[in-house]
Write an enzyme that holds these catalytic residues in place. Sequence first.
Site, PDB file in Angstrom:
ATOM      1  N   SER A  40     -18.231  -3.139  -5.891  1.00 33.14           N
ATOM      2  CA  SER A  40     -17.274  -4.058  -5.715  1.00 33.14           C
ATOM      3  C   SER A  40     -17.691  -5.306  -5.459  1.00 33.14           C
ATOM      4  O   SER A  40     -17.290  -6.339  -6.162  1.00 33.14           O
ATOM      5  CB  SER A  40     -16.019  -3.439  -4.994  1.00 33.14           C
ATOM      6  N   GLY A  72     -15.063  -5.271  10.073  1.00 35.35           N
ATOM      7  CA  GLY A  72     -15.746  -5.370   8.920  1.00 35.35           C
ATOM      8  C   GLY A  72     -16.913  -4.554   8.679  1.00 35.35           C
ATOM      9  O   GLY A  72     -17.922  -4.862   8.191  1.00 35.35           O
ATOM     10  N   GLU A  73     -16.989  -3.562   9.650  1.00 31.63           N
ATOM     11  CA  GLU A  73     -18.354  -2.924   9.377  1.00 31.63           C
ATOM     12  C   GLU A  73     -18.579  -2.193   8.101  1.00 31.63           C
ATOM     13  O   GLU A  73     -19.873  -2.092   7.554  1.00 31.63           O
ATOM     14  CB  GLU A  73     -18.347  -1.691  10.403  1.00 31.63           C
ATOM     15  N   ARG A  74     -17.493  -1.653   7.477  1.00 31.80           N
ATOM     16  CA  ARG A  74     -17.782  -0.963   6.134  1.00 31.80           C
ATOM     17  C   ARG A  74     -18.497  -2.122   5.286  1.00 31.80           C
ATOM     18  O   ARG A  74     -19.268  -1.832   4.318  1.00 31.80           O
ATOM     19  CB  ARG A  74     -16.535  -0.568   5.471  1.00 31.80           C
ATOM     20  N   GLU A 107      -7.672  -5.772  14.456  1.00 27.88           N
ATOM     21  CA  GLU A 107      -8.216  -5.963  13.279  1.00 27.88           C
ATOM     22  C   GLU A 107      -8.140  -4.393  12.246  1.00 27.88           C
ATOM     23  O   GLU A 107      -7.612  -4.782  11.190  1.00 27.88           O
ATOM     24  CB  GLU A 107      -9.814  -6.671  13.263  1.00 27.88           C
ATOM     25  N   ARG A 111      -5.407  -3.798   9.254  1.00 33.89           N
ATOM     26  CA  ARG A 111      -5.688  -3.394   7.646  1.00 33.89           C
ATOM     27  C   ARG A 111      -5.394  -1.829   7.530  1.00 33.89           C
ATOM     28  O   ARG A 111      -5.982  -1.687   6.496  1.00 33.89           O
ATOM     29  CB  ARG A 111      -7.206  -3.699   7.583  1.00 33.89           C
TER      30      ARG A 111
END
Length: 283
Positions: A40, A72-74, A107, A111
């Site tokens: 993506s 945001g580690e992914r 965070e 989400r």
Amino acid sequence: MDNPPIQGPIFLIETNKISPNPHQPRRDFDETALRELANSIREFGILQPLIVTKLEKENETGTSVEYQLIAGERRWRASALLGLERVPAIIRNTNLEKDRLELAIIENVQRENLNPIEMARAYSKLQDDYNLTQREIATRLGKSREAVANTIRLLNLPTPIQESISKNQISESQGRLLLSVPDLIQQQSLFDDLLKNNMSVRELKSRITKLNKPAEPELTQPAPTNNPENLFLQKQLEELLGTKVKVEKSGDSGKITIAFYSQEELQSLIQKLSSTGGENQPL
């Protein structure tokens, strides 16, 4: 869930200068899902910037700058799979470990990225390591104290049940219902049935309600009392039969119990009773 509004300027930061947060509440990173996210990103780019904090370290040549992930580690892992040299990120200035953990939780909560067990571990860490009360945690995360307490209680479940919640094999609500079963053997049996039969929350609750319902006491007849007449009859029978006899009488009815201790003794009692009945002797 819609992405929250971006707050602060966005910087392009070298991917290899970013390190994961050791207190990251998220533990599970599915490799297949990461590859899908990488595809993506390859097609559409990173739509939501990472959130990092700056770490300055003194060395022989001066000061080096690195960054530690808050959220945001992914996206960071997927970008590394693609070999991206830089990723967009927002820099948050915080030096306290507690603040980094708190920001990482907030965070991820915003989400909806954490599963219930990851959330429970994160709450527990804030409570145990950083001395925050459940009410303080709830206030910071915009949740009720009861919701925080109920989530932390999931850590009291056996490890296999926690893993099933993490993998979404059973729901958080079903996990809380299993907590209400104090007997671990019964709890395991219900858990096995839950996985095998795919019970709903209502079905599981009904099973547990029946299991925890106290057994109704059995109605017992009042014990018959031995009055002098009963004792006299009992003594006469014992003398006649040569064994222990018990006479129980309640009103006009009752029963006589005659003890014997061998097959021969039983045959002897039958003969005595037969001969006594023929002679028609009064008792």
